[in-house]
Design an enzyme around this catalytic site. Structure first.
Site, PDB file in Angstrom:
ATOM      1  N   ASP A 137      -9.506  -4.639  -3.998  1.00  0.00           N
ATOM      2  CA  ASP A 137     -10.636  -5.071  -3.567  1.00  0.00           C
ATOM      3  C   ASP A 137     -11.921  -5.629  -4.314  1.00  0.00           C
ATOM      4  O   ASP A 137     -13.053  -5.276  -4.201  1.00  0.00           O
ATOM      5  CB  ASP A 137     -11.384  -4.009  -2.383  1.00  0.00           C
ATOM      6  CG  ASP A 137     -10.313  -3.538  -1.397  1.00  0.00           C
ATOM      7  OD1 ASP A 137      -9.539  -4.197  -0.909  1.00  0.00           O
ATOM      8  OD2 ASP A 137     -10.364  -2.298  -0.987  1.00  0.00           O
ATOM      9  N   ASN A 159      -8.078 -12.032   0.987  1.00  0.00           N
ATOM     10  CA  ASN A 159      -7.929 -10.766   1.752  1.00  0.00           C
ATOM     11  C   ASN A 159      -9.485 -10.658   2.780  1.00  0.00           C
ATOM     12  O   ASN A 159     -10.465 -11.280   2.221  1.00  0.00           O
ATOM     13  CB  ASN A 159      -7.948  -9.515   1.055  1.00  0.00           C
ATOM     14  CG  ASN A 159      -7.772  -8.320   1.683  1.00  0.00           C
ATOM     15  OD1 ASN A 159      -7.090  -8.244   2.648  1.00  0.00           O
ATOM     16  ND2 ASN A 159      -8.630  -7.430   1.308  1.00  0.00           N
ATOM     17  N   MET A 180      -1.750  -3.512   5.506  1.00  0.00           N
ATOM     18  CA  MET A 180      -1.996  -2.219   4.701  1.00  0.00           C
ATOM     19  C   MET A 180      -0.868  -1.684   3.498  1.00  0.00           C
ATOM     20  O   MET A 180      -0.147  -0.692   3.855  1.00  0.00           O
ATOM     21  CB  MET A 180      -1.800  -0.983   5.828  1.00  0.00           C
ATOM     22  CG  MET A 180      -3.031  -1.425   7.061  1.00  0.00           C
ATOM     23  SD  MET A 180      -4.393  -1.665   6.383  1.00  0.00           S
ATOM     24  CE  MET A 180      -5.041   0.101   5.969  1.00  0.00           C
ATOM     25  N   ARG A 181      -0.426  -2.539   2.599  1.00  0.00           N
ATOM     26  CA  ARG A 181      -0.020  -1.969   1.491  1.00  0.00           C
ATOM     27  C   ARG A 181      -0.607  -2.236   0.172  1.00  0.00           C
ATOM     28  O   ARG A 181      -1.289  -3.530   0.228  1.00  0.00           O
ATOM     29  CB  ARG A 181       1.242  -2.959   1.526  1.00  0.00           C
ATOM     30  CG  ARG A 181       2.177  -2.863   2.765  1.00  0.00           C
ATOM     31  CD  ARG A 181       3.372  -1.926   2.699  1.00  0.00           C
ATOM     32  NE  ARG A 181       4.203  -1.827   1.491  1.00  0.00           N
ATOM     33  CZ  ARG A 181       4.868  -0.866   0.857  1.00  0.00           C
ATOM     34  NH1 ARG A 181       4.671   0.612   1.520  1.00  0.00           N
ATOM     35  NH2 ARG A 181       5.514  -0.933  -0.008  1.00  0.00           N
ATOM     36  N   ILE A 182      -0.405  -1.479  -0.687  1.00  0.00           N
ATOM     37  CA  ILE A 182      -1.020  -1.991  -2.097  1.00  0.00           C
ATOM     38  C   ILE A 182      -0.036  -2.871  -2.676  1.00  0.00           C
ATOM     39  O   ILE A 182       1.327  -2.725  -2.556  1.00  0.00           O
ATOM     40  CB  ILE A 182      -1.049  -0.651  -2.994  1.00  0.00           C
ATOM     41  CG1 ILE A 182      -1.874   0.441  -2.417  1.00  0.00           C
ATOM     42  CG2 ILE A 182      -1.217  -0.962  -4.411  1.00  0.00           C
ATOM     43  CD1 ILE A 182      -3.228   0.300  -2.673  1.00  0.00           C
ATOM     44  N   HIS A 229     -11.845  -7.931   3.772  1.00  0.00           N
ATOM     45  CA  HIS A 229     -12.322  -6.502   3.564  1.00  0.00           C
ATOM     46  C   HIS A 229     -13.563  -6.087   4.266  1.00  0.00           C
ATOM     47  O   HIS A 229     -14.483  -6.695   4.419  1.00  0.00           O
ATOM     48  CB  HIS A 229     -12.687  -6.105   2.136  1.00  0.00           C
ATOM     49  CG  HIS A 229     -12.646  -4.903   1.996  1.00  0.00           C
ATOM     50  ND1 HIS A 229     -11.685  -3.731   1.896  1.00  0.00           N
ATOM     51  CD2 HIS A 229     -14.075  -4.057   1.546  1.00  0.00           C
ATOM     52  CE1 HIS A 229     -12.398  -2.607   1.579  1.00  0.00           C
ATOM     53  NE2 HIS A 229     -13.622  -2.745   1.262  1.00  0.00           N
ATOM     54  N   THR A 231      -6.868  -9.918  -6.577  1.00  0.00           N
ATOM     55  CA  THR A 231      -6.569  -9.614  -8.043  1.00  0.00           C
ATOM     56  C   THR A 231      -6.165  -8.448  -8.290  1.00  0.00           C
ATOM     57  O   THR A 231      -6.119  -7.406  -7.421  1.00  0.00           O
ATOM     58  CB  THR A 231      -7.847  -9.701  -8.827  1.00  0.00           C
ATOM     59  OG1 THR A 231      -8.886  -8.756  -8.578  1.00  0.00           O
ATOM     60  CG2 THR A 231      -8.549 -11.128  -8.882  1.00  0.00           C
ATOM     61  N   ASN A 287      -7.676 -10.082  13.239  1.00  0.00           N
ATOM     62  CA  ASN A 287      -8.013 -11.211  12.355  1.00  0.00           C
ATOM     63  C   ASN A 287      -7.114 -12.158  12.293  1.00  0.00           C
ATOM     64  O   ASN A 287      -7.377 -13.464  12.166  1.00  0.00           O
ATOM     65  CB  ASN A 287      -8.314 -10.716  10.901  1.00  0.00           C
ATOM     66  CG  ASN A 287      -9.707  -9.942  10.629  1.00  0.00           C
ATOM     67  OD1 ASN A 287     -10.478 -10.734  10.598  1.00  0.00           O
ATOM     68  ND2 ASN A 287      -9.964  -9.030  10.622  1.00  0.00           N
ATOM     69  N   GLU A 307     -15.941 -10.524  11.059  1.00  0.00           N
ATOM     70  CA  GLU A 307     -14.787 -10.780  10.228  1.00  0.00           C
ATOM     71  C   GLU A 307     -14.080 -11.716  10.793  1.00  0.00           C
ATOM     72  O   GLU A 307     -13.559 -12.870  10.215  1.00  0.00           O
ATOM     73  CB  GLU A 307     -13.756  -9.624  10.420  1.00  0.00           C
ATOM     74  CG  GLU A 307     -14.389  -8.259   9.725  1.00  0.00           C
ATOM     75  CD  GLU A 307     -13.279  -7.161   9.664  1.00  0.00           C
ATOM     76  OE1 GLU A 307     -12.015  -7.521   9.468  1.00  0.00           O
ATOM     77  OE2 GLU A 307     -14.014  -5.978   9.642  1.00  0.00           O
TER      78      GLU A 307
HETATM   79  C1  GRF Z   1     -10.067  -5.427   9.464  1.00  0.00           C
HETATM   80  O1  GRF Z   1     -10.951  -4.415   9.425  1.00  0.00           O
HETATM   81  C2  GRF Z   1      -9.919  -5.882   7.860  1.00  0.00           C
HETATM   82  O2  GRF Z   1     -11.163  -6.083   7.486  1.00  0.00           O
HETATM   83  C3  GRF Z   1      -9.045  -4.960   7.389  1.00  0.00           C
HETATM   84  O3  GRF Z   1      -8.269  -4.205   8.105  1.00  0.00           O
HETATM   85  C4  GRF Z   1      -8.563  -4.630   9.754  1.00  0.00           C
HETATM   86  C5  GRF Z   1      -7.519  -5.348  10.295  1.00  0.00           C
HETATM   87  O4  GRF Z   1      -7.673  -5.233  11.568  1.00  0.00           O
HETATM   88  N1  GRF Z   1      -8.520  -5.426   5.968  1.00  0.00           N
HETATM   89  P1  GRF Z   1      -6.947  -6.218  12.339  1.00  0.00           P
HETATM   90  O5  GRF Z   1      -5.569  -6.166  12.338  1.00  0.00           O
HETATM   91  O6  GRF Z   1      -7.133  -7.754  11.835  1.00  0.00           O
HETATM   92  O7  GRF Z   1      -7.490  -6.348  13.783  1.00  0.00           O
END
Ligand code: GRF
Length: 212
Positions: A141, A103, A86-88, A105, A137, A14, A170
């Site tokens: 999610d 974000n 990948m962090r809260i 999702h 927020t 992404n 995405e």
């Molecule tokens: C994606 O599926 C995104 O929606 C989620 O984490 C994944 C990240 O993939 N939040 P990448 O690192 O962008 O390839």
């Protein structure tokens, strides 16, 4: 041009879609909490500034979040985009960036917040699935939705096939949402997002089955 900070932890696809969006790359900074994130190499290959802030070298979440906010604020960003970060995040951090923290999702929120979205979608037998760009927020999610993209769930879908179909979308909707924000086209009406003055591309639901 206003600056954009992208936070990653891993693959960075992404992030790559954002780097390829046409927004000037010299206005972008990529920050990773994971020194081994594959996305860091991609960003470097695009000539984009990168910063590594390893969360494991901080005693707790709050201390890490304060240090992260310092790095981010030094870039004076208009927007902070989470792209597989990948962090809260602590409430204090989220509140500091209220209205300028986005974000992506991999589900049609509010369905399937959290992890394992594609497996859960298959398990529930939903016929439609997709992805959502939303403002962050304190409730995980659940923030105001900017744009969603929908795909049908096919009878022979596996977690992988469904994930890859969703991921393609995405990469389409995240750059769109970021562009709207950077262009000043996003307005909040209560808890809802409205897109104004965006020309012909103001569609907030993208589905390959719908006319564009
Ligand atoms: C994606 O599926 C995104 O929606 C989620 O984490 C994944 C990240 O993939 N939040 P990448 O690192 O962008 O390839």
């Amino acid at each position: 041009m206003k600056s954009l900070v992208i936070l990653i932890s891993g693959r960075g696809s992404n992030m790559q879609a954002l780097l390829e969006s046409g927004y000037p790359r010299d206005c972008m900074t990529v920050i990773s909490n994971n020194p081994n994130a594959a996305g860091l190499e991609i960003a470097k290959n695009y000539g984009v500034a990168t910063i590594v802030l390893d969360h494991r070298s901080f005693p707790d979440r709050e201390t890490f979040d304060v240090a992260l906010a310092e790095k981010i604020d030094a870039c004076k960003p208009k927007l902070v985009a989470l792209a597989g970060f990948m962090r809260i995040l602590s409430d204090r951090f989220v509140q500091h960036y209220q209205g300028r923290l986005m974000n992506i999702h991999p589900s049609l929120l509010p369905a399937f917040p959290g992890l394992g979205t594609h497996a859960r979608a298959l398990q529930e037998g939903v016929k439609i699935h997709g992805c959502t760009v939303h403002f962050v927020t304190p409730k995980l999610d659940h923030g105001p939705i900017v744009i969603q993209a929908a795909v049908p769930v096919l009878p022979d879908d596996t977690e992988q096939t469904l994930a890859s179909r969703v991921l393609q979308l995405e990469h389409r909707i995240y750059p769109q949402a970021v562009r709207w924000f950077m262009d000043g086209c996003i307005q909040f009406i209560d808890n809802r997002v409205e897109v104004t003055n965006s020309g012909s591309d103001g569609m907030m639901l993208y589905s390959p089955g719908l006319p564009e």
